[in-house]
Design a protein around this motif. Sequence first.
Motif, PDB file in Angstrom:
ATOM      1  N   ARG A  26      37.779  32.541  47.222  1.00  0.00           N
ATOM      2  CA  ARG A  26      37.237  32.833  45.891  1.00  0.00           C
ATOM      3  C   ARG A  26      36.765  34.293  45.872  1.00  0.00           C
ATOM      4  O   ARG A  26      35.935  34.690  46.678  1.00  0.00           O
ATOM      5  CB  ARG A  26      36.077  31.885  45.566  1.00  0.00           C
ATOM      6  CG  ARG A  26      36.485  30.420  45.578  1.00  0.00           C
ATOM      7  CD  ARG A  26      35.327  29.504  45.200  1.00  0.00           C
ATOM      8  NE  ARG A  26      35.698  28.109  45.312  1.00  0.00           N
ATOM      9  CZ  ARG A  26      36.334  27.428  44.354  1.00  0.00           C
ATOM     10  NH1 ARG A  26      36.630  28.031  43.217  1.00  0.00           N
ATOM     11  NH2 ARG A  26      36.639  26.161  44.524  1.00  0.00           N
ATOM     12  N   GLU A  27      37.317  35.022  44.941  1.00  0.00           N
ATOM     13  CA  GLU A  27      36.950  36.423  44.777  1.00  0.00           C
ATOM     14  C   GLU A  27      37.201  36.830  43.332  1.00  0.00           C
ATOM     15  O   GLU A  27      38.163  36.346  42.699  1.00  0.00           O
ATOM     16  CB  GLU A  27      37.770  37.298  45.724  1.00  0.00           C
ATOM     17  CG  GLU A  27      37.323  38.747  45.754  1.00  0.00           C
ATOM     18  CD  GLU A  27      38.116  39.551  46.772  1.00  0.00           C
ATOM     19  OE1 GLU A  27      38.087  40.786  46.695  1.00  0.00           O
ATOM     20  OE2 GLU A  27      38.768  38.932  47.649  1.00  0.00           O
ATOM     21  N   LYS A  28      36.365  37.666  42.835  1.00  0.00           N
ATOM     22  CA  LYS A  28      36.494  38.102  41.450  1.00  0.00           C
ATOM     23  C   LYS A  28      37.869  38.743  41.220  1.00  0.00           C
ATOM     24  O   LYS A  28      38.347  39.531  42.037  1.00  0.00           O
ATOM     25  CB  LYS A  28      35.384  39.098  41.117  1.00  0.00           C
ATOM     26  CG  LYS A  28      35.240  39.399  39.629  1.00  0.00           C
ATOM     27  CD  LYS A  28      34.031  40.292  39.382  1.00  0.00           C
ATOM     28  CE  LYS A  28      33.847  40.544  37.884  1.00  0.00           C
ATOM     29  NZ  LYS A  28      32.665  41.409  37.627  1.00  0.00           N
ATOM     30  N   TYR A  29      38.480  38.358  40.092  1.00  0.00           N
ATOM     31  CA  TYR A  29      39.792  38.831  39.690  1.00  0.00           C
ATOM     32  C   TYR A  29      40.915  38.317  40.589  1.00  0.00           C
ATOM     33  O   TYR A  29      42.042  38.806  40.502  1.00  0.00           O
ATOM     34  CB  TYR A  29      39.850  40.367  39.645  1.00  0.00           C
ATOM     35  CG  TYR A  29      38.788  40.988  38.783  1.00  0.00           C
ATOM     36  CD1 TYR A  29      38.648  40.647  37.432  1.00  0.00           C
ATOM     37  CD2 TYR A  29      37.889  41.909  39.317  1.00  0.00           C
ATOM     38  CE1 TYR A  29      37.655  41.204  36.635  1.00  0.00           C
ATOM     39  CE2 TYR A  29      36.888  42.475  38.527  1.00  0.00           C
ATOM     40  CZ  TYR A  29      36.775  42.117  37.194  1.00  0.00           C
ATOM     41  OH  TYR A  29      35.790  42.658  36.421  1.00  0.00           O
ATOM     42  N   LYS A  30      40.606  37.359  41.469  1.00  0.00           N
ATOM     43  CA  LYS A  30      41.643  36.740  42.292  1.00  0.00           C
ATOM     44  C   LYS A  30      41.521  35.227  42.180  1.00  0.00           C
ATOM     45  O   LYS A  30      41.013  34.560  43.086  1.00  0.00           O
ATOM     46  CB  LYS A  30      41.525  37.170  43.760  1.00  0.00           C
ATOM     47  CG  LYS A  30      41.861  38.634  43.994  1.00  0.00           C
ATOM     48  CD  LYS A  30      41.831  38.963  45.475  1.00  0.00           C
ATOM     49  CE  LYS A  30      42.189  40.416  45.725  1.00  0.00           C
ATOM     50  NZ  LYS A  30      42.159  40.745  47.175  1.00  0.00           N
ATOM     51  N   PRO A  31      41.960  34.672  41.049  1.00  0.00           N
ATOM     52  CA  PRO A  31      41.782  33.232  40.849  1.00  0.00           C
ATOM     53  C   PRO A  31      42.644  32.381  41.768  1.00  0.00           C
ATOM     54  O   PRO A  31      42.335  31.225  42.025  1.00  0.00           O
ATOM     55  CB  PRO A  31      42.186  33.030  39.388  1.00  0.00           C
ATOM     56  CG  PRO A  31      43.119  34.173  39.102  1.00  0.00           C
ATOM     57  CD  PRO A  31      42.618  35.326  39.900  1.00  0.00           C
TER      58      PRO A  31
END
Length: 495
Positions: A26-31
């Motif tokens: 889970r990482e921002k802008y990496k759904p």
Amino acid sequence: MAAFVDRVTVHVAAGNGGHGVASVHREKYKPLGGPDGGNGGDGGDVVLEVDPNVHTLLDFHHRPHQKAGNGRPGAGSNRHGARGEDKVLRVPEGTVVSTSDGRVIADLIGAGTRVVLASGGKGGLGNAALANPRRKAPGFALLGEEGETLDAVLELKSIADVGLVGYPSAGKSSLIAAMSAARPKIADYPFTTLVPNLGVIRSGDVTYTMADVPGLIPGASTGKGLGLQFLRHVERCAVLVHVIDMATMEPGRDPETDIDALEHELREYGGDELDLVGRLRIAVLNKIDVPDARDLVDLVRETLEARGLQVFPVSAVTGEGLPALGYALAAAVEEHRAALPEPEPVRVTLTPRAVDDNGFTVERDPDDPEGFVVRGAKPERWVRQTDFTNDEAVGYLADRLNRLGVEEKLAQAGAVEGDAVTIGDVTFDWEPTLPAGTLTAEESAGLGGRGTDNRLENNQRVGAAERLAAKRARRTPYELTDDGWSDDDLPEDVR
């Protein structure tokens, strides 16, 4: 004073393997970060190691339960669990390890010799390791295996070149104290020696070890006195020396009677296999510093030599006769060492597995005529690693068993749908995925069987269709114009 313990039963347990983890990055802008669950660590082993500084098994007498460390579970971000710490049990040289039913596992000789008594369980794989082009996002991980457990008997058999045997109070401890730097307990009452004593002796250029054993009496081979408990310590001796008390005042005792009684006990204990009597080559006539004892030496020397024994009159108190005895023992030890065979090189024989051997067998269940039992390292390990609360994990297990050929073997054995099948500790009703033998392993590997990624992709497509239908329901229909499009006329990629 520390107690001497030479036989104990230890209960060892290797560490359990850590569980793998199912995690999604889970990482921002990496759904769609993908699976990143780490593997569990392997459990620690229980290892026996020979330590020259250890001389007794006393530690295991007080602490018979020994357990290695468990492996740590995996974590997200591809972090693998740490391996469990090994439990190293340090034992004296000459320790024989056997199972509770008497099967010998190892005979530990030589400083630093190690043997794995119980192996730790394997850690489970995380979902990152289970991902592949057909299963891109596994929603499960494998469990860690339990470590091995064992009840082992540790028995110490002293390593000595020369063993002193004889009746209680014959002067064995005094003799070893006079010839070496060992300082065993010495007193003027029977059974003063309660534990074997070991001394190092140098005669000329030869260095050898000498051990004295608690006094033997008639019936020692059947458990009378302390003989049976310590006779094991003379099994490895190259030369046995009969120490005779020439100053004894007990009725019915004389050198020949003592030797006859000793040979009987050694023969009863060792039998023809050990041939302990054949190692009894030297007779030591001790305590000749006593006047009556010295007179008795001349009466028995000829008789003892006629029995094939070398006779050495000595006095452990004054030291008389000890140098000659030392050189005779050194010569006997050197003769034994020269007769030892050259160590054979270690040869490893590799036997390839038969082409039709899948590593498992399918048999009828003896407790259930309608059931079947699958035995094999792979299927049993896979069952132990499966989380049966996760449907996808159960489907993955079924796919693995199918690719291994278990379903085909069950069908050949006569199994039908609904029959009870037992693998390891798990029993389930058989539900074949496909008729056995209809597809090759390569073909069946690409199918969307139970628990594979194809099922998840189908669910994703169904969800996408539902979202598109809802979007179209909210959309305002196009007006039909001369240069426009109606909703029905929209291209397929736009609709």
